[in-house]
Design an enzyme around this catalytic site. Structure first.
Site, PDB file in Angstrom:
ATOM      1  N   TYR A  52       1.007  -1.422   0.011  1.00  0.00           N
ATOM      2  CA  TYR A  52      -0.064  -0.334  -0.046  1.00  0.00           C
ATOM      3  C   TYR A  52       0.892   1.437  -0.199  1.00  0.00           C
ATOM      4  CZ  TYR A  52      -3.387   4.002   1.284  1.00  0.00           C
ATOM      5  OH  TYR A  52      -3.908   4.486   1.480  1.00  0.00           O
ATOM      6  N   HIS A  82      -6.406  15.140  -4.942  1.00  0.00           N
ATOM      7  CA  HIS A  82      -6.532  15.371  -3.423  1.00  0.00           C
ATOM      8  C   HIS A  82      -6.413  16.845  -3.273  1.00  0.00           C
ATOM      9  CE1 HIS A  82      -6.475  10.843  -2.858  1.00  0.00           C
ATOM     10  NE2 HIS A  82      -6.485  10.992  -1.963  1.00  0.00           N
ATOM     11  N   ASN A 194       0.087  12.903   3.598  1.00  0.00           N
ATOM     12  CA  ASN A 194      -0.300  11.879   4.254  1.00  0.00           C
ATOM     13  C   ASN A 194       0.215  12.570   6.051  1.00  0.00           C
ATOM     14  OD1 ASN A 194      -2.086   9.856   5.986  1.00  0.00           O
ATOM     15  ND2 ASN A 194      -2.031   8.484   4.342  1.00  0.00           N
ATOM     16  N   TYR A 278     -18.055  36.402  41.009  1.00  0.00           N
ATOM     17  CA  TYR A 278     -18.038  35.115  41.499  1.00  0.00           C
ATOM     18  C   TYR A 278     -16.845  36.271  40.218  1.00  0.00           C
ATOM     19  CZ  TYR A 278     -20.459  31.938  43.829  1.00  0.00           C
ATOM     20  OH  TYR A 278     -21.353  31.371  44.538  1.00  0.00           O
ATOM     21  N   ARG A 281     -14.241  37.308  42.024  1.00  0.00           N
ATOM     22  CA  ARG A 281     -13.381  36.194  43.510  1.00  0.00           C
ATOM     23  C   ARG A 281     -13.327  34.991  42.811  1.00  0.00           C
ATOM     24  NH1 ARG A 281     -18.602  33.780  46.693  1.00  0.00           N
ATOM     25  NH2 ARG A 281     -19.064  34.786  46.676  1.00  0.00           N
ATOM     26  N   PHE A 338      -2.070   8.721  11.448  1.00  0.00           N
ATOM     27  CA  PHE A 338      -2.953  10.166  10.482  1.00  0.00           C
ATOM     28  C   PHE A 338      -4.208  10.316  11.694  1.00  0.00           C
ATOM     29  CE2 PHE A 338      -3.866   6.031   8.044  1.00  0.00           C
ATOM     30  CZ  PHE A 338      -5.439   6.301   8.420  1.00  0.00           C
ATOM     31  N   GLU A 424     -12.843   4.128   4.859  1.00  0.00           N
ATOM     32  CA  GLU A 424     -12.317   5.052   6.377  1.00  0.00           C
ATOM     33  C   GLU A 424     -13.788   5.810   6.627  1.00  0.00           C
ATOM     34  OE1 GLU A 424     -10.377   7.999   3.666  1.00  0.00           O
ATOM     35  OE2 GLU A 424      -8.861   7.223   3.028  1.00  0.00           O
TER      36      GLU A 424
END
Length: 522
Positions: A52, A82, A194, A278, A281, A338, A424
């Protein structure tokens, strides 16, 4: 300043490259590691097994085997396909953060790229070649694919980049850095896109900014407490000591340092008021909790900056189990480094905490302006002629709007949209978390600027024979350097911008720190 990549990268290093024109260099020991990693990839290519990222398709197309003659096209097509981002283009500092974190990750020696790849990235940083990268498109798994693909396009002479403010085609931009476009070798296209580098780069800037903002927020709260005739006893060591959260101790120490020698505080130490609201404080408890959240984010960012987040990763064959794709000298291991969850969740947590910082600051603004709760020495809305003038009334509206905007950013790190045909099926949205965190920081910075605008104006109503604390005096002067007291109603947007700019640059923090015996606490 020069940052050595491939060794140890800090958030401050990223900020120096992104904002201060720091250059980068690649030590020889790092180059040796990069060359060894590339040799391992070459041995896998020669073996010709299906691996891969080297000779298969990607994502759902992992089962497609690619002939050796097509391996260069495989890597180039991956980068081109991409590069599908949308939205506004990243700013200059964001792109530089992306460049240095991408370079550093490849220089760690687990991605199998050639030395020419890291050299080209280094030249782009040092010669100011900034790829045009769109903000949206990353899912934070497999890393920040789309933004990194836009960066990688320039390395092959495509896409666009800015050089000295001029927008150029990728090849022309490279020539400005005296580099030629690369023809990507097996694995290099995937290695370039990646990883979690957009998330990590933006998160590094967020950590640096948040830590600086926290110091200024402590100072703003101290000045509001002082001019609002509140007490600083609530920041005592005794109170912090019996509930010893680290951030609480730091913020309490800051208030004590800032208000040291304050005659204003001393003037009402024995007043008949039992307790402050508050927002005054509980400043050490709330600001301290935000500090702890930011410290938790820093821990993750420091780890991520120095991690290999590519897939697959390239190892020496002796270091991994035998089931990995390997030769006698190399192992190629697919995994999930990743995935941006380790950053996404902490970014969301920190962003929500900073939102609370802004919310408390806005409440202190209200206490200075609101005639129903403010101290009697103050004019309603700090207007010179109440009724005819509105004073700073609408500044509090703006602060409220900014806090609401912070809250609307939510927690993208718990979202999920499966992609790539279901391969994915769980993603992190970490880049969105990083973008949102930076937006929250910008809005919170402006809320704190509004508090400083109001507290400096409230100081004009205090007996001028009484001295401020050593730190609050410097803070007041720092605000007055850029914003004059009111002499009637005026547009306030420029005033808020000016104070926010001094916070963003670090100038205001540095000015105050210089007056404190030991600076701000850490």
């Amino acid at each position: 300043m020069t940052v050595q990549v491939g060794t140890e990268l800090t958030p401050e290093d990223v900020a120096a490259v992104a904002r201060e024109e720091a250059t980068v260099e690649i030590p020889e020991t790092v180059r040796e590691r990069v060359r060894a990693s590339r040799e391992r990839v070459s041995s896998v290519v020669e073996q010709d097994d299906a691996v891969y990222g080297i000779n298969t398709g990607f994502g759902e197309l992992v089962t497609e085997r690619i002939p050796r003659d097509d391996l260069a096209d495989l890597q180039h097509n991956l980068v081109r396909s991409h590069a599908s981002g949308q939205g506004e283009e990243l700013g200059r500092e964001e792109v530089r953060a992306l460049l240095v974190t991408r370079l550093h990750a490849l220089a760690l020696g687990y991605s199998g790229v050639r030395e020419s790849v890291v050299d080209t990235l280094a030249a782009m940083v040092n010669r100011g070649v900034h790829p045009v990268v769109r903000t949206h498109g990353s899912l934070g798994a497999s890393g920040d694919l789309a933004p990194l693909a836009h960066l990688a396009l320039v390395l092959i002479g495509e896409g666009e980049a800015t050089v000295d403010g001029e927008r150029l085609a990728g090849e022309a931009a490279l020539r400005a850095a005296e580099r030629e476009p690369l023809s990507l070798a097996p694995k290099e296209g995937l290695a370039l896109i990646n990883g979690t580098q957009l998330t990590a780069g933006l998160a590094a800037l967020a950590v640096v900014d948040a830590e600086g903002l926290l110091d200024v927020a402590d100072a703003a709260g101290a000045l509001t407490t002082e001019v609002g005739m509140g007490t600083t006893v609530t920041s005592s060591e005794a109170i912090a000591g019996v509930r010893p959260h680290e951030g609480h101790g730091v913020s309490a120490a800051n208030v004590r340092r800032l208000t040291a020698d304050s005659e204003i505080v001393e003037s009402h130490r024995n007043c008949d008021r039992v307790q402050d609201a508050y927002s005054l404080r509980c400043l050490p408890q709330v600001h301290g909790a935000v500090r702890d959240a930011v410290a938790h984010l820093r821990e993750a960012v420091e780890t991520e900056l120095n991690s290999a987040t590519d897939n697959p990763l390239i190892f020496d064959a002796d270091t991994v189990e035998s089931r990995a794709s390997q030769t006698e000298s190399a192992a190629v291991v697919s995994g999930g480094n990743f995935h941006g969850a380790p950053l996404a969740h902490r970014l969301d947590y920190a962003a929500n905490a900073v939102t609370d910082l802004a919310a408390m600051s806005e409440r202190r603004v209200d206490r200075l302006l609101n005639p129903n709760v403010q101290e009697s020495h103050l004019s309603p809305f700090l207007a010179g002629e109440s009724g005819v003038e509105s004073g700073l009334m609408i500044a509090q509206y703006t602060a409220a709007s900014l806090v609401s905007d912070c809250r609307a950013h939510g927690s993208p790190g718990v979202d999920n949209v499966p992609v790539s045909g279901g391969q994915e099926d769980h993603v992190s949205m970490s880049a969105t978390s990083a973008v949102h965190a930076r937006q929250v920081l910008e809005q919170a910075r402006r809320v704190v600027a509004i508090e400083l605008l109001c507290s400096a104006e409230a100081a004009e109503y205090v007996d001028d024979s009484l001295a401020h604390g050593v730190g609050t005096a410097a803070l007041y002067d720092g605000v007055r350097d850029v914003v004059d007291p009111l002499d009637g109603d005026r547009s306030l947007d420029g005033d808020i911008d000016a104070i926010a700019a001094r916070i963003r640059s670090g100038d205001l923090r540095d000015r105050v720190a210089a007056t404190l015996d030991d600076g701000f606490a850490d």
